[in-house]
Design an enzyme around this catalytic site. Structure first.
Site, PDB file in Angstrom:
ATOM      1  N   CYS A  79       0.894  -1.232   0.091  1.00 40.77           N
ATOM      2  CA  CYS A  79       0.088  -0.252   0.087  1.00 40.77           C
ATOM      3  C   CYS A  79       0.872   1.292  -0.072  1.00 40.77           C
ATOM      4  CB  CYS A  79      -0.960  -0.129   1.159  1.00 40.77           C
ATOM      5  SG  CYS A  79      -2.393   1.331   1.191  1.00 40.77           S
ATOM      6  N   HIS A 183      -3.787  -4.817   0.012  1.00 44.26           N
ATOM      7  CA  HIS A 183      -3.354  -5.372   1.404  1.00 44.26           C
ATOM      8  C   HIS A 183      -3.311  -6.968   1.427  1.00 44.26           C
ATOM      9  CE1 HIS A 183      -3.217  -1.547   3.544  1.00 44.26           C
ATOM     10  NE2 HIS A 183      -4.074  -1.278   2.855  1.00 44.26           N
ATOM     11  N   GLU A 185      -2.466  -8.883   3.477  1.00 44.71           N
ATOM     12  CA  GLU A 185      -2.795  -9.433   4.836  1.00 44.71           C
ATOM     13  C   GLU A 185      -4.359  -9.324   5.211  1.00 44.71           C
ATOM     14  OE1 GLU A 185      -2.278  -4.918   5.298  1.00 44.71           O
ATOM     15  OE2 GLU A 185      -1.654  -6.346   4.274  1.00 44.71           O
TER      16      GLU A 185
END
Length: 207
Positions: A79, A183, A185
């Site tokens: 990001c 992202h 994650e």
């Protein structure tokens, strides 16, 4: 060792927990010496580019990050960690980036009816398939939240594109450097696979 860079901005613990879920420990650190010893480095981030760049420089991390990338060891930006790599950001003014990749960061200019920020799930399409995308389908969905996107001066850096009122670069790859606008994650199975792939890259992995 995987080092997650702590410069005061970013969802560091969520990245660390995602890596733990796929069987890899990671250390959160702001120590330049620890970064230089790491086998892999992840630069995450959320927020504004100017604040992030100022924090990286105030903590003396610009040089160590550039040295790490130049060493050939695997590096992943996430990001804001992607956007900081470029020459210039035009988020709330004009700000000098880290200058590792040629290009700039600009605000979305989207048709009426589309909201900024671009937030939620969207597909990625391969321009080139980096090793960190092994086992991930073309058109897989990842989670995004951003109002700005990168514009590359070197199209060869573009790994994937995503459509939001037109195509934009959603990840890059150059030699040992990988970076994503989305992202991983927060991207469930596909994101965890990408992080596992990154954690298991050979240290000499390049382009």
């Amino acid at each position: 060792m995987i080092a997650i860079v702590d410069y005061g901005l970013g969802n560091l613990r969520s990245v660390q927990k995602a890596l733990e879920k796929v069987g890899h420990a990671a250390t959160i650190t702001s120590d330049a010496a620890e970064l230089s010893r790491a086998e892999r480095v992840i630069l995450p981030g959320v927020g504004a580019s100017a604040d992030a760049l100022a924090a990286v420089r105030a903590q003396g991390l610009e040089g160590p990050l550039k040295d790490f990338i130049a060493s050939g060891r695997p590096f992943l930006g996430v990001c804001l960690g992607l956007q900081m790599l470029y020459d210039w950001s035009y988020e709330d003014g004009e700000h000098r980036g880290l200058g590792i990749l040629p290009g700039k960061v600009v605000r979305f200019d989207v048709p009426a009816g589309l909201k900024v920020p671009h937030m939620g799930w969207n597909q990625v399409r391969f321009a080139h398939r980096p090793p960190i995308f092994a086992g991930i389908d073309d058109g897989a969905y990842f989670y995004f939240v951003h109002s700005y996107h990168v514009v590359n001066d070197d199209p060869a850096c573009v790994a994937t594109e995503t459509d939001y009122g037109g195509p934009f670069c959603s990840s890059v790859w150059r030699d040992n450097l990988y970076a994503t606008q989305f992202h991983p994650e927060k991207s469930q199975a596909a994101g965890l696979r990408l992080l596992k792939n990154f954690a298991e890259l050979p240290i000499s992995a390049g382009g």
